[in-house]
Design an enzyme around this catalytic site. Sequence first.
Site, PDB file in Angstrom:
ATOM      1  N   SER A 189       0.830  -1.205   0.000  1.00  0.00           N
ATOM      2  CA  SER A 189       0.000   0.000   0.000  1.00  0.00           C
ATOM      3  C   SER A 189       0.871   1.265   0.000  1.00  0.00           C
ATOM      4  O   SER A 189       1.699   1.418  -0.909  1.00  0.00           O
ATOM      5  CB  SER A 189      -0.935  -0.061   1.208  1.00  0.00           C
ATOM      6  OG  SER A 189      -1.940   0.891   1.108  1.00  0.00           O
ATOM      7  N   ASP A 343     -10.157  -3.447  -5.132  1.00  0.00           N
ATOM      8  CA  ASP A 343      -9.275  -2.494  -4.457  1.00  0.00           C
ATOM      9  C   ASP A 343      -9.178  -1.237  -5.316  1.00  0.00           C
ATOM     10  O   ASP A 343      -8.903  -1.334  -6.522  1.00  0.00           O
ATOM     11  CB  ASP A 343      -7.886  -3.156  -4.305  1.00  0.00           C
ATOM     12  CG  ASP A 343      -6.856  -2.249  -3.653  1.00  0.00           C
ATOM     13  OD1 ASP A 343      -7.176  -1.099  -3.304  1.00  0.00           O
ATOM     14  OD2 ASP A 343      -5.701  -2.711  -3.503  1.00  0.00           O
ATOM     15  N   HIS A 373      -8.144  -4.862  -0.479  1.00  0.00           N
ATOM     16  CA  HIS A 373      -6.971  -4.118  -0.031  1.00  0.00           C
ATOM     17  C   HIS A 373      -6.647  -4.431   1.437  1.00  0.00           C
ATOM     18  O   HIS A 373      -7.535  -4.670   2.243  1.00  0.00           O
ATOM     19  CB  HIS A 373      -7.213  -2.618  -0.175  1.00  0.00           C
ATOM     20  CG  HIS A 373      -5.973  -1.808   0.012  1.00  0.00           C
ATOM     21  ND1 HIS A 373      -5.063  -1.625  -0.996  1.00  0.00           N
ATOM     22  CD2 HIS A 373      -5.453  -1.179   1.094  1.00  0.00           C
ATOM     23  CE1 HIS A 373      -4.058  -0.895  -0.549  1.00  0.00           C
ATOM     24  NE2 HIS A 373      -4.256  -0.617   0.723  1.00  0.00           N
TER      25      HIS A 373
END
Length: 398
Positions: A189, A343, A373
Amino acid sequence: MGRNVFLFLIVGVLGAWYLYTPLPANSEQPWALMFMGASLKTALNLMQLAELLGISHFMTSTMFFMSFLETPPTSDENLTVVDTTFHNIPVRVYVPKQKTKTLRRGIFYIHGGGWCLGSAMFYGYDLLSRQTSNRLDAVVISTNYRLAPNHHFPAQFEDVYNSLRWFLSQDVLQEYGVDPKRIGVSGDSAGGNLAVAVVQQLQGDQDVKVKVKVQALIYPALQALDFDLPSYRENAHYPVLYRWFMIRFWSEYITTDRSLEKAMSINQHVPAHSAHLLQFVNWSSLLPERFQKGHIYKKPAFGSSTLAKKYPGFLDVRAAPLLADDTQLRSLPQTYVLTCQHDVLRDDGVMYVTRLRNAGVPVTHDHIEDGFHGLISNSLKVGDRMRNQYINWLSENL
Ligand SMILES: *[C@@H]1O[C@H](CO)[C@@H](O)[C@H](O)[C@H]1NC(C)=O
Ligand SMILES: *[C@@H]1O[C@H](CO)[C@@H](O)[C@H](O)[C@H]1NC(C)=O
């Protein structure tokens, strides 16, 4: 009596309506996901309320409650685990206990959390680092970095860069018994964003002699120019990374002034003088057909140049590394990219895969069809699969 039952019903219906999140049909463990989504939504809405009432910044209170997820450095039968600092930046180091005559592989890991939240010391990341270290018999360095809202770009980038440079020095590699020819940089991320940014930056750094062998990127965030990609459109309301939440992260990385967030949320923040950068995030040319399905490309409308001059960070390649041009990509190391179907950041990762392949960089792309995610550091089954695929790739390629 009758009135109470009626009230109870009303509250129940409103509560269920508020908490209910429709999930895609292919979700594994849908009830666990729904529960996770409902608790997250409630918690985030409470933090937003606290911010509205002037009690505390949204990210500060969220991080305060999350800090209960921290776990101390605990060695076990296989690993020595210690907290230390690299260039004054806190890191957690995992070194296998088993004696060996050969040098070990080294993984430099960067945690996620939107540049505002998270820590290498959180339980989920600690577990991931242990598994990585155990399965690869590798030294894992899991780094922290300063967070927003107290620190904005480029503090996060600089901390990670300095921490990595410290690790790559000959003395430190020697101290931990790491093979300089087998070093990987990984992150998920916002950590995937920082991994891409620091690996790009290393290429032009004459002071660093050691070359990173591989980079592994788990659902990375790579651009802040277009928030109307198919993945943003399709997954805006799925847990855990709602579109508004990601935009809050991006704007908060750059500034606490919420006028940037407002412009980003209507996708009208790129100034006309940066029009040439849109080619690097143009999903109609960079996404394979199956990710474009059913969507029509619309170029972002130009926004205020005053705003962009005040906060140019989101146009900086160190913040948005998808903006690197092809010459900067050509000499990058072998790359692993993991993306999840459900996501908002899916298309950032997929577009980077296309750009790297066009530049001749060898890339392995694992796409998790039922993935959401943030789950690599989570105990759901799909998170287990992600960890396995990621660690297997490292095991074969690092
Ligand atoms: C230590 O390694 C062994 C062999 O790989 C494994 O079976 C065991 O579960 C590990 N212990 C811990 C605490 O991870
Ligand atoms: C995006 O790509 C499409 C297809 O290649 C092209 O027609 C369009 O002009 C591009 N737009 C921008 C803003 O780069």
